[in-house]
Scaffold this active site. Structure first.
Site, mmCIF file in Angstrom:
data_model
loop_
_atom_site.group_PDB
_atom_site.id
_atom_site.type_symbol
_atom_site.label_atom_id
_atom_site.label_comp_id
_atom_site.label_asym_id
_atom_site.label_seq_id
_atom_site.Cartn_x
_atom_site.Cartn_y
_atom_site.Cartn_z
ATOM 1 N N ASP A 287 -88.925 -75.653 45.253
ATOM 2 C CA ASP A 287 -90.279 -75.590 45.802
ATOM 3 C C ASP A 287 -90.710 -74.126 45.929
ATOM 4 O O ASP A 287 -89.871 -73.236 46.124
ATOM 5 C CB ASP A 287 -90.311 -76.270 47.173
ATOM 6 C CG ASP A 287 -91.704 -76.702 47.590
ATOM 7 O OD1 ASP A 287 -92.669 -76.411 46.857
ATOM 8 O OD2 ASP A 287 -91.828 -77.332 48.663
ATOM 9 N N ASP B 157 -98.955 -79.830 46.065
ATOM 10 C CA ASP B 157 -99.523 -80.293 47.334
ATOM 11 C C ASP B 157 -100.958 -80.774 47.111
ATOM 12 O O ASP B 157 -101.901 -79.983 47.069
ATOM 13 C CB ASP B 157 -99.507 -79.158 48.358
ATOM 14 C CG ASP B 157 -98.090 -78.724 48.691
ATOM 15 O OD1 ASP B 157 -97.144 -79.430 48.305
ATOM 16 O OD2 ASP B 157 -97.931 -77.671 49.329
#
Length: 751
Positions: free
Chosen positions: A427, A518
């Site tokens: 990430d 996201d």
């Protein structure tokens, strides 16, 4: 087990010179196979155009492919950063260095053919043609010229170094359609056809632009350069802009118009093919922001066990560490990881995955060692600080440095792999900053328009090489997994996987899958994600997923949030990976410690009693589809056949409406997709909908020859040969889905 560097090194060499070993791992075989049946021997080993101080090399590479490299004042070294496999998996051109047998001077002329593609230099300008079956030639594209125009190969020399910025321009047709160019950012771009767009080549959260595109004229072009820049698709000109380069390197291939599978087959033969993922990844993957202690994970596994719900992967999100850059569990909250993983396996059979970030803060146990050994990225004008998060300033581990990758993997092995957690979630490793398009990530002042950090890596600058940062971060995990499992680099299957938010062209050759970052939890975004998925798939990345339900803004206590989640969850059944995740909102206040913790649930039983049996049914359906999904990945590995397919892939020749609607980005077509060759999916993206208008494309002759018709998944009602819209009932437990052929064949994977 001691760390070993990659055992399969891509070598980019000039004959009679010593190779510079870049350490770029390929997990697919690099033994050149026999040429395709329709591929003839190239007419030439290559052309060198000596245009004053400019040198241009044109060479056959791969089936029906041509590689072009251009440099100033000196020849390419052959050691430049590259995503190409040399030799390619299929076709000619491997290990040729800068070989040529035609030398062309200023305003010279020359020709080269490789299979069905021809390159022609006429008075110093380059054109590409497809050679048709009758021997005629069709222009694909050529260097753009006009009575008044910049040179099609345009350079601006950097006076401080041998690098330069470059603008390469090619002809285009006003009605030409452009597909691919990576994954567009959340959340407004609903395009499949990129014509008319200017696309920035810089990676950040949800935005993974790749300098590769397909044209409906029957060609694919890839700019083999990890530099920042732009792709511009104007009506009559396509232009590639590189911010910093020492060589401009691109590759082009052709196939019959409408034959996008052949374009993908030829492209993945030169950039690598996705190894088949382990079967457990084809099931249901459970995640949220975040399970923040060992007890929660063990209780979660117990709940799945007691409710008799299948789960194949359980994920531990960020801040499982004490300080950024520790790459280890905080023992206060995770006292016995090995016992936890054993209990999860015993109760559910599931594997586990853990999040890692590239950021390093000063308090990390690893900080001083990383600094002293030069394993952190630096910045052009400071101490290497590139961003901030959670109240501290951070630096990036320099994963472009082989020594940094070795250091990172040793920590991951000690902390996680040796304790039974074998899968890793990469990430925030988008490059340059801590993953966003802005600075001061996580601070209230993030909207102040500071310039992005001038990050510098082992392999070069962010401007010149930054798009390869996430690619090499993936490689760190890939190298480690292959070493610890004693898997040869030529393996075509994976035992474990990484999940990544960013990549570069060729990232499909890793044991890794991309997710779309996201995203906002809204109905329009659910549909927008389809266009992101089919665009990145058209760029060679089929190993893809998303956050079911969206990442930000879903309130599980509202009717809107519950309905949205069920609709998104239904679509997840028909994605390459079915993965739920998100930062949920609920009436439960967050704890004061640890930081970034959230009690809000995200499990199938968390969205109301009326929805629980629906979600459970969808999970059961996913497991019924595992043989089909397994076969899709086998086809992807074998020949690069795309999994999530925009309708133009299969129906642009048989159905004029699909072609025209794709050109216009009509949502009736662009918000549907084929999941492999036999299933059409048309998710519901409107609140309170009870029915859905679905466009069923006109079937191809090959499909008609197999007596296929469009059949409704839930009622087994036949809707004929397509070419029209139909309105079908769409309750929450019946996502609009149609199939071709026998459902029994689909469920058995016999496709």
């Amino acid at each position: 087990m001691p760390y070993k560097p990659s055992r399969n090194i891509v070598r980019l060499c000039v004959p009679s010179r010593t190779c510079k070993m870049l350490g770029i791992l390929s997990i697919v075989a690099v033994i050149t196979t026999a040429y395709a049946a329709n591929t003839s021997i190239p007419s030439s080993t290559g052309i060198k155009l000596q245009n004053g101080f400019e040198r241009v090399y044109i060479q056959p590479f791969g089936n029906n492919g041509i590689r072009v490299r251009a440099s100033l004042l000196r020849d390419p070294t052959g050691n430049e950063l590259s995503a190409l496999l040399d030799p390619p998996l299929e076709g000619p051109g491997g290990n040729q260095g800068l070989a040529y047998d035609q030398l062309v001077g200023f305003q010279g002329n020359a020709n080269l053919t490789n299979g069905n593609i021809a390159a022609e230099i006429a008075t110093g300008y380059l054109s590409f043609y497809r050679i048709e079956s009758n021997g005629s030639r069709t222009l694909l594209t050529s260097e753009f010229t006009d009575d008044k125009a910049l040179y099609p190969r345009y350079y601006i020399q950097e006076y401080k170094s041998p690098s330069f910025s470059a603008e390469f321009s090619f002809t285009a047709e006003p009605d030409e359609q452009i597909y691919g160019v990576g994954q567009q950012a959340c959340c407004k771009d609903n395009s499949v056809n990129k014509k008319g767009q200017s696309i920035d080549l810089i990676n950040f959260n949800s935005f993974v632009p790749l300098p590769v595109y397909m044209s409906n004229k029957g060609y694919l072009q890839f700019f083999n350069m990890p530099s920042q820049g732009r792709m511009e698709f104007s009506p009559i000109r396509t232009r590639f802009v590189s911010s910093e380069a020492t060589v401009v390197d691109y590759w082009i291939t052709t196939a019959e118009p409408g034959d996008y599978d052949t374009l993908q087959e030829q492209y993945t033969a030169v950039t690598g093919r996705q190894p088949t993922p382990p079967t457990f990844t084809h099931g249901y993957q459970q995640s949220k922001l975040r399970y923040f202690n060992q007890t929660q994970v063990e209780d979660l596994a117990q709940e799945f066990h007691d409710r008799q719900i299948n789960v194949s992967l359980i994920v531990i999100d960020f801040f499982n560490w004490k300080y950024q850059g520790d790459w280890s569990f905080d023992p206060e909250y995770w006292p016995d990881p090995a016992a936890m993983t054993a209990k999860v396996k015993e109760l559910t059979g599931a594997e586990m995955m853990v999040s890692l970030w590239p950021s390093v803060e000063d308090l990390s146990v690893n900080y001083l060692t990383l600094q002293e050994q030069g394993l952190l990225a630096t910045t052009r004008d400071g101490t290497g600080i590139s961003d901030s998060f959670a109240g501290v300033y951070t630096r990036l581990i320099d994963s472009t440095n082989p020594a940094s990758r070795e250091f990172l993997w040793k920590r991951l092995n000690e902390s996680y792999f040796s304790n039974g957690i074998h899968n890793f979630w990469i990430d925030q490793a988008d490059g340059g900053t801590l993953g966003e398009a802005f600075e001061n990530n996580g601070q209230t002042i993030e909207t102040i328009p500071y310039a992005r950090a001038f990050s510098q890596y082992f392999i070069g600058t962010q401007e010149g090489a930054g798009k390869m940062y996430p690619w090499l971060h993936q490689q760190a995990i890939n190298e480690g997994l292959h070493n610890l499992t004693d898997t040869p680099a030529t393996a075509t299957s994976c035992e474990y996987m990484s999940l990544t938010r960013s990549t570069f062209a060729g990232g499909q050759r890793y044991c890794s899958y991309l997710w779309s970052g996201d995203t906002m939890a809204e109905f329009p975004v659910l549909l927008q994600q389809i266009t992101s998925a089919v665009s990145v798939a058209a760029s060679g990345i089929s190993s893809w997923t998303l956050d079911l339900g969206g990442f930000t803004g879903l309130d599980i206590d509202t009717a809107y949030g519950k309905e949205l989640y069920v609709r998104w969850f239904a679509m997840g059944v028909f994605l390459p990976y079915m993965r739920t995740h998100g930062d949920r909102i609920c009436d439960i206040p967050p704890p004061t410690t640890p930081s970034n913790a959230n009690y809000c649930p995200n499990e199938p039983w968390s969205y109301g009693e009326e929805n629980y049996p629906i979600l459970k049914m969808y999970i059961e359906l996913r497991y019924k589809l595992v043989p089909y999904v397994t076969q899709l990945f086998a086809m992807l590995q074998n020949n690069g056949r795309t999994i999530m397919r925009a309708l133009y892939f299969d129906f642009s020749l048989s159905d004029p409406f699909v072609a025209s609607a794709t050109a216009a980005n009509d949502p009736l077509v662009s918000h549907q997709f084929m999941f492999g060759p036999r299933i059409l999916v048309s998710p519901v993206g409107v609140q309170n909908a009870t029915s859905k208008e679905v466009y069923l494309p006109r079937l191809t002759q090959a499909m008609l020859d197999q007596n296929y018709t469009w059949t409704h998944w839930w009622t087994n009602t036949s809707y004929g040969q397509g070419g029209a819209s139909v309105n079908v009932s769409a309750p929450l437990d019946q996502i609009p889905v149609f199939y071709l052929g026998s459902m029994a064949d689909i469920l058995s994977g016999n496709i």
